[in-house]
Design a protein around this motif. Structure first.
Motif, short mmCIF file in Angstrom:
data_model
loop_
_atom_site.label_atom_id
_atom_site.label_comp_id
_atom_site.label_asym_id
_atom_site.label_seq_id
_atom_site.Cartn_x
_atom_site.Cartn_y
_atom_site.Cartn_z
N LEU A 163 1.97 2.16 -3.48
CA LEU A 163 0.91 2.77 -4.28
C LEU A 163 0.60 4.20 -3.84
O LEU A 163 0.11 5.01 -4.63
CB LEU A 163 -0.36 1.92 -4.19
N ALA A 164 0.88 4.51 -2.59
CA ALA A 164 0.56 5.83 -2.04
C ALA A 164 1.74 6.79 -2.07
O ALA A 164 1.60 7.93 -1.61
CB ALA A 164 0.06 5.68 -0.61
N ARG A 195 1.00 6.58 -11.98
CA ARG A 195 0.19 5.54 -11.32
C ARG A 195 0.58 4.16 -11.86
O ARG A 195 0.71 3.20 -11.10
CB ARG A 195 -1.29 5.82 -11.59
N ARG A 241 3.80 3.04 -10.27
CA ARG A 241 3.59 2.61 -8.88
C ARG A 241 3.01 1.19 -8.83
O ARG A 241 3.42 0.37 -8.01
CB ARG A 241 2.63 3.57 -8.16
N SER A 258 -9.56 0.49 -6.03
CA SER A 258 -8.82 1.25 -5.02
C SER A 258 -7.44 0.64 -4.82
O SER A 258 -7.13 -0.44 -5.34
CB SER A 258 -9.58 1.21 -3.69
N ASP A 259 -6.61 1.32 -4.03
CA ASP A 259 -5.31 0.77 -3.68
C ASP A 259 -5.49 -0.59 -2.98
O ASP A 259 -4.75 -1.54 -3.25
CB ASP A 259 -4.54 1.72 -2.76
N ARG A 285 0.83 -1.21 0.00
CA ARG A 285 0.00 0.00 0.00
C ARG A 285 0.87 1.26 0.00
O ARG A 285 0.54 2.26 -0.65
CB ARG A 285 -0.92 0.01 1.23
#
Length: 370
Positions: free
Chosen positions: A26-27, A254, A257, A212-213, A23
């Motif tokens: 991704l963030a 994105r 990632r 979503s992530d 996570r």
């Protein structure tokens, strides 16, 4: 960036990423993205060196699919204008495969639309594999024919197929949002059938469908539980005439990632940049090679890809080399030698001209090295 330095050291020592670390990838902020790519690149080079594996698609049967997968231009009721034709003959398919092999493809992926193969379809694929093997003895052959029934994986293996592709695509909890004619459990079952039947499992995901992530992390770890040998990462191509037309949610950052997250979850497994890389990664495509170790060469099933010559130039310009047919991947070579390896922003403008439907058949009219 201490988190990623620590993660890399653990992966190089044979560990794996946690969900929280996935996570965090991704963030990460745009300002940290190159550091994340560099960290993923350390893992990629440790296990795969400077090699890039080329995969080449041969579309054996196109269109008229009874399934309603919302992302697919061949789906039931689609008005995408995608090519539609019945099964290619073995010689036609072998001609198409030869074009990819001539350009350096190590694996040929034989794909047919539909819910799943009949026994007659398995016989067709077996004859096609024979025709390919007559010309290219050492090339890897992957089949992607839909949901497998009892004994079909074994029959494909006996026919000379090496691997089977069937993607999970998205997280289990939201699978019904993209398809109603079969289930997530059906897909996972097919991957297990392929492995149990002696085939190498190839299974991945599609990003850009509103997930979503947490959804991306869920599907990555669900894939890890299935232990595939290769993980294709697709980026949604929002075809007109499908429920996902006009869905442009991804940016190049994105995409990088997502690729880095997948690499950290699968440190020593083939990670392939698959459909949609050209239109979503755009000028950052070469950076993806520092994370993934495989790509599709040339066109996809129903859309045109980057010119094959441009793919090969990109690989060379980025300092990588094409992995030769018959050459073992580095993790496989290390295992044979007894060396331990690890365990398994703003949206882009909606420009329809970025998505070019294929107007040719299996690819024989446009050799990828032309």
């Amino acid at each position: 960036m201490d988190l990623f330095d620590t993660l890399v050291e653990r992966l190089l020592a044979g560990g794996r990423a946690t969900r929280d670390e996935a996570r965090a990838v991704l963030a990460c902020a745009d300002g940290d993205l190159l550091d994340v790519v560099a960290a993923a690149g350390r893992v990629r080079r440790h296990f795969f060196g400077d090699r890039v594996k080329l995969n080449y698609l041969v579309n054996l049967k196109s269109g008229r699919c009874p399934e309603d997968c919302g992302y697919c231009s061949q789906r039931l009721g689609a008005t995408s204008g995608a090519l539609s034709y019945t099964w290619l003959g073995p010689r036609q398919a072998a001609d198409a495969a030869s074009a990819g092999v001539a350009a350096g493809a190590k694996r040929v992926c034989l794909v047919a639309s539909g819910r799943g193969p009949t026994d007659r379809d398995i016989d067709r694929v077996a004859r096609t594999v024979d025709a390919i093997r007559e010309r290219h003895e050492s090339v890897e052959v992957c089949a992607c024919l839909g949901l497998l029934g009892d004994g079909q994986a074994e029959r494909l293996r006996e026919a000379g197929v090496n691997s089977y592709n069937h993607n999970l695509n998205t997280a289990g909890e939201r699978y019904a949002d993209i398809c109603t004619t079969h289930t997530y459990a059906d897909r996972a079952s097919t991957v297990r059938r392929a492995r149990a039947g002696g085939l190498s499992a190839c299974s991945g995901l599609i990003a850009g469908m509103g997930e979503s992530d947490d959804d991306l992390v869920d599907v990555a770890f669900a894939l890890a539980d299935l232990a595939p040998d290769s993980v294709p990462v697709n980026f949604l191509i929002p075809f007109d005439g499908t429920p996902m037309a006009g869905r442009w949610e991804l940016t190049p950052q994105r995409c990088l990632r997502i690729l880095a997250m997948v690499r950290f979850v699968f440190p020593d497994v083939e990670v392939r940049v698959a459909g949609g890389r050209e239109i979503h990664l755009r000028s950052l495509q070469p950076l993806a090679l520092h994370v993934a170790n495989a790509i599709f060469l040339g066109d996809y099933l129903t859309s045109e890809g980057q010119a094959g010559r441009a793919d090969l130039d990109m690989i060379a310009d980025a300092g990588f080399v094409v992995e030769a047919a018959g050459e073992p991947t580095l993790p496989a070579a290390r295992r044979a030698a007894g060396v331990p390896v690890g365990a398994g922003g703003s949206p882009a403008p909606a420009r329809a001209d970025l998505v070019r439907l294929r107007r040719r058949g299996a690819g024989t009219e446009l050799p990828p090295n032309a």
